[in-house]
Design an enzyme around this catalytic site. Structure first.
Site, short mmCIF file in Angstrom:
data_model
loop_
_atom_site.label_atom_id
_atom_site.label_comp_id
_atom_site.label_asym_id
_atom_site.label_seq_id
_atom_site.Cartn_x
_atom_site.Cartn_y
_atom_site.Cartn_z
N PHE A 238 8.54 2.16 -7.11
CA PHE A 238 7.46 1.18 -7.11
C PHE A 238 7.99 -0.17 -7.56
O PHE A 238 8.98 -0.26 -8.30
CB PHE A 238 6.35 1.60 -8.07
CG PHE A 238 5.38 2.61 -7.51
CD1 PHE A 238 4.11 2.23 -7.12
CD2 PHE A 238 5.75 3.94 -7.39
CE1 PHE A 238 3.22 3.16 -6.60
CE2 PHE A 238 4.86 4.88 -6.89
CZ PHE A 238 3.59 4.49 -6.49
N ASN B 45 0.87 -1.17 0.00
CA ASN B 45 0.00 0.00 0.00
C ASN B 45 0.91 1.22 0.00
O ASN B 45 1.72 1.40 0.91
CB ASN B 45 -0.89 0.02 1.24
CG ASN B 45 -2.07 0.96 1.10
OD1 ASN B 45 -3.09 0.59 0.53
ND2 ASN B 45 -1.93 2.18 1.59
N SER B 46 0.83 2.05 -1.04
CA SER B 46 1.74 3.18 -1.18
C SER B 46 1.51 4.20 -0.08
O SER B 46 0.43 4.28 0.52
CB SER B 46 1.57 3.84 -2.54
OG SER B 46 1.86 2.95 -3.58
N MET B 47 2.54 5.02 0.18
CA MET B 47 2.40 6.09 1.17
C MET B 47 1.30 7.05 0.71
O MET B 47 1.16 7.34 -0.48
CB MET B 47 3.72 6.82 1.36
CG MET B 47 4.30 7.43 0.11
SD MET B 47 6.05 7.91 0.31
CE MET B 47 5.93 9.10 1.64
N PRO B 48 0.48 7.53 1.64
CA PRO B 48 -0.67 8.37 1.27
C PRO B 48 -0.33 9.57 0.40
O PRO B 48 -1.06 9.88 -0.55
CB PRO B 48 -1.23 8.80 2.63
CG PRO B 48 -0.89 7.66 3.54
CD PRO B 48 0.47 7.21 3.08
#
Length: 321
Positions: free
Chosen positions: A174, A29-32
């Site tokens: 990514f 889950n990528s950083m917000p």
């Protein structure tokens, strides 16, 4: 308080299921801040149809569904376990977009054409299907990672002639599309089993390996080189050897870094002078004033060929080799 950090949710394509760190992170889950920055780059508007490549946890797909309506969002995930976990999580929101188990590099033609496409896995090549499935004038936002390293987000606008072009917007790291992963050969494969430096030709350089170790110089070098990648081998204390290898397994180079040194020993072998290429690429970047990510752009030709440029498409980045 929530933390602005990425969270790894799968290691080793699901083969590692313990509480300890695995070998390779394969879903997250990528950083917000990255999620919202990429959605801002996407600039989706009311009525737009969006294809997401890489469902992951499903958070991004749910955000898109809340903004555009679930009927306008399609998300593709290649991993069965990740796909099922995301489906269960999204169902709890009541906003369920079309969730597809499949190869994201193929897009999803059944719902094409799309106004927008966003990928959450990095790519070194832009899949032809992505451009074909986005309307002319539509936007593709994807992490792009040159072979050398130093990835960034690129925002491409699709043209009527089947090409696409646009600028990089920010740095990004990514995971690769699974279809574009590479498995490098060990350094011993390059030296034919002989001990280092084998048949390498010795020279000296004033360019420190430390000067090309940052994300931005790596990116600038990656735009100019083809099929070459670095790897650092630790030495004593802060010393290390920077290895360069080509993907064709024909050439290699090493540059020895020692703290306080003013000149550094280089060995090169093979038809390509890999250190010479990297040094030339770094020199060009310095001569341009060390431009940042947002001054570079990328154009994808109809045949898939990629051309990097500085400031505008009529200023292509030179090829170091």
């Amino acid at each position: 308080m929530a933390s602005d950090i990425p969270i790894t949710t799968q290691w080793d394509d699901g083969q590692h299921d313990g509480r300890t760190v695995g070998k390779i992170p394969t879903s997250s889950n990528s950083m917000p801040t990255m999620v919202f920055s990429m959605l801002n780059d996407l600039a989706a508007q009311d009525g737009h149809k969006v294809l997401e490549v890489g469902t992951g946890t499903g958070w991004n797909a749910a955000l898109l569904a809340a903004r555009l309506g679930a009927e306008n969002v399609t998300s593709v995930e290649v991993d069965t376990a990740v796909h099922e976990a995301a489906r269960k999580a999204i169902e709890n929101t009541g906003l369920v977009p079309t969730l597809v188990l499949g190869d994201g590099a193929d897009g999803y033609a059944d719902h094409a054409p799309y106004d927008r496409l966003i990928a959450t896995a990095s790519t070194g090549e832009i899949p032809r299907a992505w451009i074909d499935q986005v309307k002319p004038g539509g936007i593709i936002v994807t992490p792009w990672w040159p072979e050398y390293g130093g990835g960034a987000i690129v925002r491409l606008v699709v043209n009527k002639d089947g090409t696409a072009s646009g600028r990089f917007t920010r740095t990004a790291a990514f995971m690769r599309l699974r279809q574009q992963r590479r498995k490098p050969k060990h350094v011993r494969e390059y030296m034919g089993g002989k001990p280092w430096p084998a048949d390498g030709a010795r020279s000296m350089t004033e360019l420190s390996p430390e000067d090309i170790a940052g994300w931005l110089p790596m990116f600038a070098i990656g735009l100019q080189t083809r099929g070459v990648f670095p790897w650092a081998e630790e030495g004593e204390g802060d010393a290390y050897a920077l290895w360069l290898r080509d993907t064709a397994v024909t050439s290699w180079a090493t540059a020895d870094y020692e703290p306080e040194a003013e000149r550094f020993t280089v060995y090169q072998s093979g038809p390509r002078g890999l250190w010479d290429e990297v040094e030339a690429a770094h020199r060009w970047w310095v001569q341009q004033g060390r431009p940042g990510f947002d001054r570079f752009g990328l154009t994808v030709a109809r045949d898939g060929r990629l051309t990097a440029w500085l400031d505008s498409p009529d200023r292509p980045v030179p090829c170091a080799n």
